[in-house]
Design a protein around this motif. Sequence first.
Motif, PDB file in Angstrom:
ATOM      1  N   VAL A  62      -1.657   2.160   8.292  1.00 16.68           N
ATOM      2  CA  VAL A  62      -0.984   3.160   7.397  1.00 16.68           C
ATOM      3  C   VAL A  62      -1.899   4.634   7.543  1.00 16.68           C
ATOM      4  CG1 VAL A  62      -0.250   3.770   5.213  1.00 16.68           C
ATOM      5  CG2 VAL A  62      -0.204   1.563   5.935  1.00 16.68           C
ATOM      6  N   MET A  63      -1.158   5.495   7.781  1.00 13.83           N
ATOM      7  CA  MET A  63      -1.568   6.734   7.707  1.00 13.83           C
ATOM      8  C   MET A  63      -0.828   7.608   6.581  1.00 13.83           C
ATOM      9  SD  MET A  63      -3.496   9.513   8.696  1.00 13.83           S
ATOM     10  CE  MET A  63      -4.159   9.600  10.225  1.00 13.83           C
TER      11      MET A  63
ATOM     12  N   ALA B 263       4.262  14.600  11.057  1.00 15.87           N
ATOM     13  CA  ALA B 263       5.741  15.114  10.841  1.00 15.87           C
ATOM     14  C   ALA B 263       6.595  14.421  11.995  1.00 15.87           C
ATOM     15  CB  ALA B 263       5.689  16.507  10.800  1.00 15.87           C
ATOM     16  N   PHE B 264       6.124  14.712  13.348  1.00 11.89           N
ATOM     17  CA  PHE B 264       6.917  14.196  14.403  1.00 11.89           C
ATOM     18  C   PHE B 264       7.170  12.966  14.050  1.00 11.89           C
ATOM     19  CE2 PHE B 264       7.578  12.661  18.681  1.00 11.89           C
ATOM     20  CZ  PHE B 264       8.498  13.631  19.269  1.00 11.89           C
ATOM     21  N   HIS B 265       6.146  12.017  13.724  1.00 16.68           N
ATOM     22  CA  HIS B 265       6.542  10.497  13.831  1.00 16.68           C
ATOM     23  C   HIS B 265       7.467   9.897  12.724  1.00 16.68           C
ATOM     24  CE1 HIS B 265       3.977   9.119  16.951  1.00 16.68           C
ATOM     25  NE2 HIS B 265       2.900   9.762  16.642  1.00 16.68           N
ATOM     26  N   ALA B 266       7.256  10.771  11.445  1.00 17.01           N
ATOM     27  CA  ALA B 266       8.159  10.628  10.592  1.00 17.01           C
ATOM     28  C   ALA B 266       9.346  10.743  10.899  1.00 17.01           C
ATOM     29  CB  ALA B 266       7.400  11.466   9.281  1.00 17.01           C
TER      30      ALA B 266
ATOM     31  N   VAL C 152       0.668  -1.216  -0.074  1.00 19.57           N
ATOM     32  CA  VAL C 152      -0.109   0.031   0.117  1.00 19.57           C
ATOM     33  C   VAL C 152       0.935   1.201   0.054  1.00 19.57           C
ATOM     34  CG1 VAL C 152      -1.659   1.333   1.445  1.00 19.57           C
ATOM     35  CG2 VAL C 152      -2.091  -1.065   1.080  1.00 19.57           C
ATOM     36  N   CYS C 153       1.882   1.350   1.029  1.00 14.40           N
ATOM     37  CA  CYS C 153       2.783   2.546   0.921  1.00 14.40           C
ATOM     38  C   CYS C 153       3.452   2.604  -0.277  1.00 14.40           C
ATOM     39  CB  CYS C 153       3.660   2.374   2.062  1.00 14.40           C
ATOM     40  SG  CYS C 153       2.795   2.385   3.720  1.00 14.40           S
TER      41      CYS C 153
ATOM     42  N   THR D 269       3.695   8.264   3.709  1.00 17.73           N
ATOM     43  CA  THR D 269       3.065   7.207   4.588  1.00 17.73           C
ATOM     44  C   THR D 269       4.015   7.165   5.802  1.00 17.73           C
ATOM     45  OG1 THR D 269       4.193   5.426   3.650  1.00 17.73           O
ATOM     46  CG2 THR D 269       1.897   6.124   2.729  1.00 17.73           C
ATOM     47  N   VAL D 270       3.103   6.765   7.025  1.00 17.05           N
ATOM     48  CA  VAL D 270       3.639   6.406   8.091  1.00 17.05           C
ATOM     49  C   VAL D 270       2.726   5.150   8.498  1.00 17.05           C
ATOM     50  CG1 VAL D 270       3.930   6.942  10.675  1.00 17.05           C
ATOM     51  CG2 VAL D 270       4.286   8.781   8.995  1.00 17.05           C
ATOM     52  N   GLU D 271       3.441   4.124   8.843  1.00 18.47           N
ATOM     53  CA  GLU D 271       2.965   2.752   9.518  1.00 18.47           C
ATOM     54  C   GLU D 271       2.739   2.798  10.869  1.00 18.47           C
ATOM     55  OE1 GLU D 271       4.089  -0.948   7.406  1.00 18.47           O
ATOM     56  OE2 GLU D 271       5.182   0.348   5.962  1.00 18.47           O
TER      57      GLU D 271
END
Length: 156
Positions: free
Chosen positions: A47-48, A135-138, A22-23, A33-35
């Motif tokens: 997935v976001m 953004a923080f998580h990535a 998907v990503c 994307t962030v899983e």
Amino acid sequence: MDLRDTLLDSGLMPGQLLARGVCRHLATHGFATVEEFVPERGLRVDVMALGPKGELWVVECKSSRADFMCDAKWQGYLDWCDRYFWAVDQDFPTDLLPEGTGLIVADGYDAEILRMSPESKLPGARRKVLMQKFAFHAARRLQGLRDPGAVLDGWG
């Protein structure tokens, strides 16, 4: 190569393989994307995806009928995205999936959007919070890859 061979080669679980496909597919459409993203305490989406126009999509990956049947939280994710999708493999019984949601068929390498989800625009304040968390998580995940020994505490 079938799914079992892919699992053995990659060490990933079936849902993780779906997420990877998907990503990869969403990246071809300009999405980042962030899983395993946590929009708020108690929720974790598979997935976001942040699109090129600022749209936020949630994709839940279901590797089997049993995996889908035990998911009682999915409706709680609808308040955290502009569009909501299920990602499944080609053998999944898609008639189980609720109407009014998007459908993506994926494998460990790619995916295809078969049914576009209806759009439900997020309120501006929630979008801002989600984009900051995204953004923080990535950034933290990238930092963790570059410095695996770092202690990374912080925003949830």
